[in-house]
Design an enzyme around this catalytic site. Structure first.
Site, PDB file in Angstrom:
ATOM      1  N   HIS A  22       0.832  -1.212   0.000  1.00 13.35           N
ATOM      2  CA  HIS A  22       0.000   0.000   0.000  1.00 13.35           C
ATOM      3  C   HIS A  22       0.866   1.262   0.000  1.00 13.35           C
ATOM      4  CE1 HIS A  22      -3.633   2.390   1.025  1.00 13.35           C
ATOM      5  NE2 HIS A  22      -2.761   3.151   1.684  1.00 13.35           N
ATOM      6  N   GLU A  23       1.810   1.307   0.924  1.00 18.46           N
ATOM      7  CA  GLU A  23       2.653   2.498   1.020  1.00 18.46           C
ATOM      8  C   GLU A  23       3.597   2.609  -0.173  1.00 18.46           C
ATOM      9  OE1 GLU A  23       1.980   4.750   3.032  1.00 18.46           O
ATOM     10  OE2 GLU A  23       0.590   3.598   4.275  1.00 18.46           O
ATOM     11  N   HIS A  26       1.870   4.630  -2.859  1.00 21.09           N
ATOM     12  CA  HIS A  26       2.012   6.084  -2.650  1.00 21.09           C
ATOM     13  C   HIS A  26       3.434   6.536  -2.994  1.00 21.09           C
ATOM     14  CE1 HIS A  26      -1.902   6.478  -0.883  1.00 21.09           C
ATOM     15  NE2 HIS A  26      -1.619   5.750   0.188  1.00 21.09           N
TER      16      HIS A  26
END
Length: 454
Positions: A22-23, A26
């Site tokens: 997920h990170e 980003h």
């Protein structure tokens, strides 16, 4: 203690994989948009491992494995200088900020597709969607022992997992469903299961049983575990006898015995109880009698209890070849997305109980349980968790990715960013909502664990 350690370990593994991906979503898009990333952290708190890249980004594994974050350059940061203004997130066009905010949930969506593909290739052992017994609403629909459920409202049910979920959701919606079955004779048929007849306020976790349906693998074998002293069967039947028929009527499970014995008693006189004992088939004459229950009630029976049931072996496998698994993974992701959003909608509208909002304790237990079932099940669990993380992060709640996307969309419409006051108010509202959601999840976790240990 072994279960506790296992749950903690597999929870850390699951969360570590999902948060990292997920990170990274980003991080990857932010770097491509020219934003300076100061820290990429998996976990919160004191760093357990830290490495500084050539670009100045700190890569961290922190002490508390309950999330993660990507820290991007901001005007309020100590490392900020006017020369770095163009590398701040705020300096980027709103379209790029939208892409950065959406990249995390998108990464989890891509991960879900990959995990489901891997699960299909590895294979997930399961139980066949076979009917063990049908009573009540299920029997009224024409379902019979030996039928195999192939489709529910047009959706394939290759295993009991898919069938159970579809039936439960239809029961919550209280709507009739069309069930395509392969009959025990080998033909095909369509049955209409009218779930509008489900009782009011029923327990959703027990929906399938309440509609009168018991899957084949949940049947209790008709094996005698003990016999009450002085009861009609005492001295005639024996421990470990397998009952095969009562008064000429075949027995499939232990639950079949009681109604057949009552019918025998209503007929009057003795009847033949057929059993298998040490490889021999015996027909033994018994007259049912009245048995006093601990609560004072009297029932007609033989005075036998079932042997302790063991978990049956899986009898089905959900598996595809590497190429065939690709479209199946996309199809399954679409179906799961509809299921998760549907559950959220039902909870918001009150159609489904909020007791199913659970937190890290239940997630950890599920991680451990699926890991014990094998790689296929654990991959399936990770895929579901990854997709849930993507969808929940897209909810328009400030502090989540969806909240940032909401701010950016408002900025696109009005042509300028929201005021700091408005954004601060939104952050407070988001904080209250998240704290309330976390409190509810933890409460349900504690309540569920108390129930499981009673």
């Amino acid at each position: 203690m072994g279960e506790t350690i296992g749950s903690a370990w597999w929870f850390i593994v699951a969360l570590g994989v999902l948060v990292t991906i997920h990170e990274f979503g980003h991080f990857f898009v932010a770097r491509r948009c020219g934003v300076k990333v100061l820290r990429f952290s998996v976990g919160f708190g004191r760093p357990l491992w830290l490495r500084r890249g050539k670009d100045g980004t700190e890569y961290v594994v922190a002490m508390l494995p309950l999330g993660g974050y990507v820290r991007m350059l901001d005007e309020r940061d100590d490392q900020y200088t006017p020369a770095l203004q163009a590398q701040t997130l705020a300096a980027k066009p709103v379209g790029q900020r939208i892409a950065i905010a959406a990249a995390g949930p998108l990464a989890n969506l891509v991960l879900c597709v990959f995990l489901l593909w891997a699960m299909f290739v590895v294979g997930r052992p399961d139980y066949a969607a076979a009917v063990g017994s049908a009573q009540g609403i299920a029997a009224q629909a024409g379902l019979r022992t030996g039928d195999v459920i192939q489709k529910i409202d047009g959706s394939d049910t290759p295993t009991w997992t898919e069938a159970q979920y579809a039936l439960t959701i239809s029961a919550i919606d209280r709507k009739p469903v069309q069930i395509d079955v392969r009959t025990r004779e080998g033909g095909t048929a369509r049955r209409t299961l009218d779930l509008s007849k489900m009782p009011q306020g029923f327990d959703e976790t027990n929906a399938v049983r309440l509609m009168g349906l018991v899957p084949r693998h949940m049947l209790v074998p008709p094996v005698i575990g003990d016999i009450t002293k002085g009861a009609p069967a005492y001295g005639i039947l024996a421990q470990d006898d397998r009952v095969t028929a009562v008064d000429g009527q075949p027995v499939e499970s232990f639950d079949d015995i009681a109604p057949k014995v009552r019918a025998l008693a209503a007929r009057g006189g003795p009847g033949m109880i057929e059993v298998q004992r040490e490889g021999e088939r015996l027909a033994l004459e018994i007259t049912p009698g009245k048995l006093k229950q601990p609560d004072g009630r009297e029932i007609v029976g033989l005075g036998i209890v079932s042997a302790k049931a063991t978990q049956p072996a899986f009898d089905a496998m959900l598996r595809y070849g590497p190429l065939a698994a690709v479209p199946q993974a996309f199809k399954a992701t679409g179906e799961l997305t509809g299921q998760i959003t549907g559950l959220i909608k039902r909870m918001v509208t009150g159609q489904m109980s909020l007791k199913y909002v659970t937190g890290p304790v239940t997630t950890a237990r599920a991680a451990n349980a699926t890991a014990q079932l094998g790689l296929g099940w654990f991959l399936n669990f990770l895929a579901l968790l990854s997709l849930s993380l993507a969808i929940l992060n897209l909810l328009p709640i400030p502090l989540l990715d969806g909240g940032h996307l909401l701010y950016y969309l408002i900025e696109l419409v009005k042509g300028s960013p929201l005021s700091e006051r408005a954004m601060a108010a939104g952050q407070y509202v988001g904080l209250v909502l998240l704290v309330g959601l976390m409190g509810l999840a933890l409460f349900n976790d504690v309540l569920l664990n108390r129930l499981l240990h009673w």
